[in-house]
Design a protein around this motif. Sequence first.
Motif, PDB file in Angstrom:
ATOM      1  N   SER A 248       1.173  -1.276   0.278  1.00 33.80           N
ATOM      2  CA  SER A 248       0.134  -0.124  -0.488  1.00 33.80           C
ATOM      3  C   SER A 248       0.687   1.063   0.164  1.00 33.80           C
ATOM      4  O   SER A 248       2.035   1.008  -0.223  1.00 33.80           O
ATOM      5  N   ARG A 249       1.312   2.332  -1.128  1.00 30.43           N
ATOM      6  CA  ARG A 249       1.314   3.408  -0.467  1.00 30.43           C
ATOM      7  C   ARG A 249       0.476   4.271  -0.977  1.00 30.43           C
ATOM      8  O   ARG A 249      -0.815   4.676  -1.290  1.00 30.43           O
TER       9      ARG A 249
ATOM     10  N   ARG B 182       5.482  11.350  -6.085  1.00 27.60           N
ATOM     11  CA  ARG B 182       6.618  10.756  -5.452  1.00 27.60           C
ATOM     12  C   ARG B 182       6.184  10.389  -4.418  1.00 27.60           C
ATOM     13  O   ARG B 182       5.100  10.310  -3.912  1.00 27.60           O
ATOM     14  N   THR B 183       5.995   8.955  -4.207  1.00 29.33           N
ATOM     15  CA  THR B 183       6.194   7.797  -3.254  1.00 29.33           C
ATOM     16  C   THR B 183       6.411   8.458  -1.541  1.00 29.33           C
ATOM     17  O   THR B 183       7.168   8.858  -0.913  1.00 29.33           O
ATOM     18  N   LEU B 184       5.625   8.983  -1.390  1.00 31.88           N
ATOM     19  CA  LEU B 184       5.494   9.592   0.142  1.00 31.88           C
ATOM     20  C   LEU B 184       5.364   8.507   1.786  1.00 31.88           C
ATOM     21  O   LEU B 184       5.989   9.155   2.308  1.00 31.88           O
ATOM     22  N   TRP B 185       4.566   7.819   0.953  1.00 27.70           N
ATOM     23  CA  TRP B 185       4.260   6.511   2.453  1.00 27.70           C
ATOM     24  C   TRP B 185       4.466   5.018   1.669  1.00 27.70           C
ATOM     25  O   TRP B 185       3.352   4.962   0.314  1.00 27.70           O
ATOM     26  N   GLU B 186       4.980   3.709   1.930  1.00 29.14           N
ATOM     27  CA  GLU B 186       4.503   2.653   1.518  1.00 29.14           C
ATOM     28  C   GLU B 186       4.880   1.645   2.416  1.00 29.14           C
ATOM     29  O   GLU B 186       5.656   1.298   3.199  1.00 29.14           O
TER      30      GLU B 186
ATOM     31  N   ASP C  14      -3.782  14.034  -3.193  1.00 26.81           N
ATOM     32  CA  ASP C  14      -2.873  12.292  -2.587  1.00 26.81           C
ATOM     33  C   ASP C  14      -2.760  10.699  -3.900  1.00 26.81           C
ATOM     34  O   ASP C  14      -4.091  11.429  -3.924  1.00 26.81           O
ATOM     35  N   VAL C  15      -2.308  10.243  -4.172  1.00 19.51           N
ATOM     36  CA  VAL C  15      -2.767   8.845  -5.322  1.00 19.51           C
ATOM     37  C   VAL C  15      -2.942   7.834  -4.121  1.00 19.51           C
ATOM     38  O   VAL C  15      -1.971   7.838  -4.203  1.00 19.51           O
ATOM     39  N   PHE C  16      -3.742   7.446  -3.833  1.00 18.35           N
ATOM     40  CA  PHE C  16      -3.877   5.828  -3.179  1.00 18.35           C
ATOM     41  C   PHE C  16      -3.531   4.594  -4.069  1.00 18.35           C
ATOM     42  O   PHE C  16      -3.899   4.256  -5.103  1.00 18.35           O
ATOM     43  N   GLU C  17      -2.760   3.993  -3.573  1.00 19.64           N
ATOM     44  CA  GLU C  17      -2.048   2.634  -4.376  1.00 19.64           C
ATOM     45  C   GLU C  17      -2.154   1.308  -3.843  1.00 19.64           C
ATOM     46  O   GLU C  17      -0.746   1.252  -3.330  1.00 19.64           O
ATOM     47  N   ILE C  18      -2.503   0.669  -4.526  1.00 16.78           N
ATOM     48  CA  ILE C  18      -2.747  -1.165  -3.642  1.00 16.78           C
ATOM     49  C   ILE C  18      -3.094  -1.457  -4.534  1.00 16.78           C
ATOM     50  O   ILE C  18      -3.477  -1.651  -5.748  1.00 16.78           O
ATOM     51  N   GLU C  19      -1.955  -2.776  -4.480  1.00 17.63           N
ATOM     52  CA  GLU C  19      -1.166  -4.131  -5.372  1.00 17.63           C
ATOM     53  C   GLU C  19      -0.891  -5.041  -4.620  1.00 17.63           C
ATOM     54  O   GLU C  19      -0.696  -4.928  -4.038  1.00 17.63           O
TER      55      GLU C  19
END
Length: 326
Positions: free
Chosen positions: A230-231, A237-241, A296-301
């Motif tokens: 989850s990021r 840029r990636t703020l948190w992952e 902000d964009v949430f990315e979950i994989e």
Amino acid sequence: MISLVQFRGADGDRGVAVIRDGRAASRLPGVSSTLALARRALAEGTTLDALTRALGDGPPVDLAAVELLAPIDHEDSAHLLLSGTGLTHLGSAEGRDKMHRALDDAAHQTDSMKMFLMGVEGGKPADGAQGAQPEWFYKGDGSSLVAPGAPLLSPDFALDAGEEPEIAGIYLIAGDGTPVRLGYALANEFSDHVTERGNYLWLAHSKLRPAALGPELLVGELPAHVEGVSRIVREGRTLWEKPFLSGEDNMSHSIANLERHHFKYGLFRRPGDVHVHFFGTATLSCSDGIETREGDVFEIEAAPFTLPVRNPIVRAASPAAAVKAL
């Protein structure tokens, strides 16, 4: 392993693509929606897997060139129910406990920790039995379900806009009232954690937000161990992952127990209704002190899903809720 993906083509027509064992997507002949496919399987007394295989493969579908839709929907959004359970994953109580343990002595168990321990002790009963009740919440109807890539709208009264990387079960209620699981989807159960932190009895308020599903409906059984990432991406840029775990090996409740407690209510066994039920998570950016903001964009994989859940945050004005007497 089979996954189903709903899409809309350049001509505006809807279709369903199938991904078989990780191969390229192909169109299911004569199928316009996942729900229509499920209804047909019920009517013919077969399974989604068997019907999908019997239909065979139509032309290839370039999933990058079509509009991806949520993996399930309903013609009448009032007949699609979003709900979920919390404190169901090993380790999930720690983050929740930090949120609720402000004035209480650290030596005393919070209600959240008590609820979590009930699941650890009795959330995986023997087959056929009903175990400990999980935390349960209502999230909305089909109008709250966000399509892949679409904005997650955070109301202007919200105190937080936080992600929850989860697995959701997708269900259709058969004509005799039997819940039938169609499969699983990767999900972002979007919530307001600051509101919940203020008082855990505000959990109900914190959950009345939209939710996003990944494009795929995974047909069949969920692997016992699901591992993903989850990021949060801010300005490219990636703020948190952070990695997250799901599947029954990483849960304090069995999925069957969560299903029994949801569908034990006759209200949730109304023939023709669709249910999206979120199973919970143990990974939250808010537990690491992250404050999200609009854009902000949430990315979950996570495997075995081949497509991610990806949605931006948009702040939305809320219309006045004044009540008038008639």
